[in-house]
Scaffold this motif. Structure first.
Motif, PDB file in Angstrom:
ATOM      1  N   TRP A  12       0.809  -1.225   0.000  1.00  0.00           N
ATOM      2  CA  TRP A  12       0.000   0.000   0.000  1.00  0.00           C
ATOM      3  C   TRP A  12       0.840   1.273   0.000  1.00  0.00           C
ATOM      4  N   GLY A  13       2.068   1.196   0.449  1.00  0.00           N
ATOM      5  CA  GLY A  13       2.908   2.386   0.512  1.00  0.00           C
ATOM      6  C   GLY A  13       4.342   2.075   0.160  1.00  0.00           C
ATOM      7  N   MET A  14       4.999   2.992  -0.576  1.00  0.00           N
ATOM      8  CA  MET A  14       6.414   2.844  -0.936  1.00  0.00           C
ATOM      9  C   MET A  14       7.066   4.219  -0.895  1.00  0.00           C
ATOM     10  N   THR A  15       8.377   4.232  -0.641  1.00  0.00           N
ATOM     11  CA  THR A  15       9.131   5.480  -0.700  1.00  0.00           C
ATOM     12  C   THR A  15      10.569   5.180  -1.097  1.00  0.00           C
ATOM     13  N   LYS A  16      11.281   6.205  -1.573  1.00  0.00           N
ATOM     14  CA  LYS A  16      12.709   6.094  -1.896  1.00  0.00           C
ATOM     15  C   LYS A  16      13.502   6.795  -0.799  1.00  0.00           C
ATOM     16  N   ASP A  17      14.629   6.190  -0.388  1.00  0.00           N
ATOM     17  CA  ASP A  17      15.491   6.899   0.549  1.00  0.00           C
ATOM     18  C   ASP A  17      16.585   7.638  -0.219  1.00  0.00           C
ATOM     19  N   LYS A  18      17.462   8.324   0.491  1.00  0.00           N
ATOM     20  CA  LYS A  18      18.468   9.172  -0.144  1.00  0.00           C
ATOM     21  C   LYS A  18      19.493   8.373  -0.960  1.00  0.00           C
ATOM     22  N   LYS A  19      19.588   7.086  -0.697  1.00  0.00           N
ATOM     23  CA  LYS A  19      20.503   6.239  -1.455  1.00  0.00           C
ATOM     24  C   LYS A  19      19.823   5.633  -2.686  1.00  0.00           C
ATOM     25  N   GLY A  20      18.518   5.901  -2.820  1.00  0.00           N
ATOM     26  CA  GLY A  20      17.790   5.357  -3.951  1.00  0.00           C
ATOM     27  C   GLY A  20      17.125   4.022  -3.671  1.00  0.00           C
ATOM     28  N   ALA A  21      17.278   3.505  -2.447  1.00  0.00           N
ATOM     29  CA  ALA A  21      16.640   2.239  -2.085  1.00  0.00           C
ATOM     30  C   ALA A  21      15.134   2.431  -1.940  1.00  0.00           C
ATOM     31  N   ILE A  22      14.385   1.380  -2.238  1.00  0.00           N
ATOM     32  CA  ILE A  22      12.934   1.400  -2.138  1.00  0.00           C
ATOM     33  C   ILE A  22      12.511   0.728  -0.835  1.00  0.00           C
ATOM     34  N   TRP A  23      11.662   1.406  -0.057  1.00  0.00           N
ATOM     35  CA  TRP A  23      11.111   0.872   1.181  1.00  0.00           C
ATOM     36  C   TRP A  23       9.615   0.641   0.993  1.00  0.00           C
ATOM     37  N   PHE A  24       9.107  -0.461   1.523  1.00  0.00           N
ATOM     38  CA  PHE A  24       7.680  -0.742   1.373  1.00  0.00           C
ATOM     39  C   PHE A  24       7.228  -1.759   2.424  1.00  0.00           C
ATOM     40  N   GLY A  25       5.940  -1.753   2.689  1.00  0.00           N
ATOM     41  CA  GLY A  25       5.341  -2.754   3.562  1.00  0.00           C
ATOM     42  C   GLY A  25       4.624  -3.783   2.707  1.00  0.00           C
ATOM     43  N   ALA A  26       4.616  -5.050   3.155  1.00  0.00           N
ATOM     44  CA  ALA A  26       4.009  -6.107   2.350  1.00  0.00           C
ATOM     45  C   ALA A  26       3.694  -7.320   3.208  1.00  0.00           C
ATOM     46  N   THR A  27       2.904  -8.222   2.643  1.00  0.00           N
ATOM     47  CA  THR A  27       2.746  -9.550   3.223  1.00  0.00           C
ATOM     48  C   THR A  27       3.349 -10.561   2.248  1.00  0.00           C
TER      49      THR A  27
END
Length: 361
Positions: free
Chosen positions: A225-240
């Motif tokens: 439902w949600g994703m973001t990029k950090d300053k290094k370009g990595a993708i963060w997200f929640g999932a099952t």
């Protein structure tokens, strides 16, 4: 914690109850008529306090105003003094998302009547009659090229503003390779690929092909439902993740994940609905403690200095027995977040509830 579920449908429902409360599955509403908007003699509603209905997303306008999408409440603009319902002329809708594009135009996503475009003077209404994939719209995203992407209950719609007046929409569904047509979120990474969350398997799109992404064990990520990029370009997200199947029973795990371009790393098993990175590099999340969405919801901050440690430092900002939804960092550094009943602001010390005059400070 491992959870046993009887069917795949139960698994896709359990992560974030916010969708279940407000989203009407409108895949059958493709033939909806275009709505004629009331005349401009109707004035925007101005109040000293914010909406008291569910706030799914909070964004910021170019001038610093806060934009709030409140289901059944309207779309509000907060200028630091008062709240203006800029959707008054449209009327009650299930507002889910709002975006100001690079041209200064506003877009309102609804889960019951398509998309509204507002240029500051008049509204334009887009539904399936105008080419939208589906009238249940859950996300709006503008990419680096200025293309607007809509995540709907019936696939993805790509809208090219430069072709307004021509064939502006290009739609993508499972027929084009999408793993699922119920789109929850869209994000462009540093390489230009689009990461796409759905109510089932998440994927990315390189402009030609949709590819389901998997962890090192080959398992897919569901209910993103949600994703973001950090300053290094990595993708963060929640999932099952479906860990096992025993007949009709699915064994799933919930968690927060990071992808650094090479591997997927599981950060923890905390429920994650919305997620952002602030200007200092901290990661903020909202999510339910229990995977079925019942009970406490929490707002967390992950300290940027420890993000890549095995166990990042996590601070609990608020725990509340109400659903928490979208997050925004405003230009002044304050954190805004939506809930089942209105919108909140955290200034680093105090949490302000804007849904009633009595709670304003």
């Amino acid at each position: 914690m491992l959870k046993s579920l009887k069917t795949k449908r139960e698994m896709t429902k359990l992560v974030y109850a916010c969708a279940l409360l407000t989203l009407v599955f409108c895949t059958s509403c493709g033939g909806q008529k275009k709505t004629d908007l009331p005349k401009d003699t109707i004035k925007d509603t101005v109040t000293s306090y914010g909406p008291n209905t569910m706030v799914r997303n909070v964004k910021q306008a170019g001038n610093g105003d806060i934009l709030i999408a409140a289901s059944r409440g309207g779309v509000f603009r907060y200028d630091g003094k008062s709240f203006t319902n800029i959707a008054s002329k449209i009327g009650p809708r299930r507002y889910w998302d709002v975006l100001e594009d690079r041209r200064g135009n506003l877009w309102f996503a609804t889960t019951d009547s398509g998309v509204y475009h507002y240029n500051g003077k008049s509204f334009q209404h887009f539904t399936t009659r105008e080419g939208l994939a589906n009238n249940a719209v859950m996300s709006i995203y503008e990419d680096k090229a200025g293309i607007i992407w809509f995540g709907t209950g019936g696939g993805i719609s790509r809208y090219d503003p430069s072709r307004a007046g021509g064939k502006s929409f290009q739609n993508f569904t499972t027929k084009d390779g999408l793993p699922n047509n119920a789109i929850t979120t869209i994000l462009e990474d540093k390489t230009g690929k689009l990461w796409i969350g759905t109510r089932e398997e998440a994927c990315f799109y390189d402009g030609k092909t949709f590819t389901v992404f998997r962890n090192q064990d080959g398992k897919t990520f569901n209910n993103v439902w949600g994703m973001t990029k950090d300053k290094k370009g990595a993708i963060w997200f929640g999932a099952t993740i479906i860990e096992d199947r025993k007949g009709d029973t699915l064994i799933v795990k919930t968690g927060l994940w990071r992808y650094d371009g090479r591997v997927f790393t599981k950060i923890n098993q905390k429920g994650t609905s919305a997620i952002i990175e602030d200007k200092n590099g901290n990661i903020w999340t909202t999510g339910a403690v229990k995977s079925n969405g019942v009970g406490e919801w929490k707002l967390f901050r992950y300290d940027q200095k420890s993000l890549y440690n095995k166990n990042p430092t996590v601070t609990e900002i608020i725990s509340i027995k109400k659903m928490l939804c979208g997050i925004l960092e405003a230009s002044d550094g304050s954190i805004w977040f939506g809930s089942l009943n209105g919108v909140y602001r955290y200034d680093g010390k105090t949490i302000t509830d804007f849904k009633s005059k009595e709670n304003l400070k």
